[in-house]
Write a protein that holds these residues in place. Sequence first.
Motif: not given
Length: 80
Positions: A25-29, A35-37
Amino acid sequence: ATLMRILPRYHTHAKRHPHSLINRIVGAHELSLYGQRVRVMVVESCFQASREVHERYDLKGSWVGRGGKMLKSRGDVLKD
């Protein structure tokens, strides 16, 4: 919540087994789009760099214009 729970063990495993085939894993965003996550994880490729890639796919998510045509020339990126 689940990622945060497993992250310490995942990190320990990645350090102890540097040649593991489990993607790093190199990133989590988390983004807010229309209007949606939306949650996105960026991981390294699990393919060996010494092997030739015959097809590539653009797997990003989109709600607009996802139709695409198959391209035949080498190195083209195909839509999911």
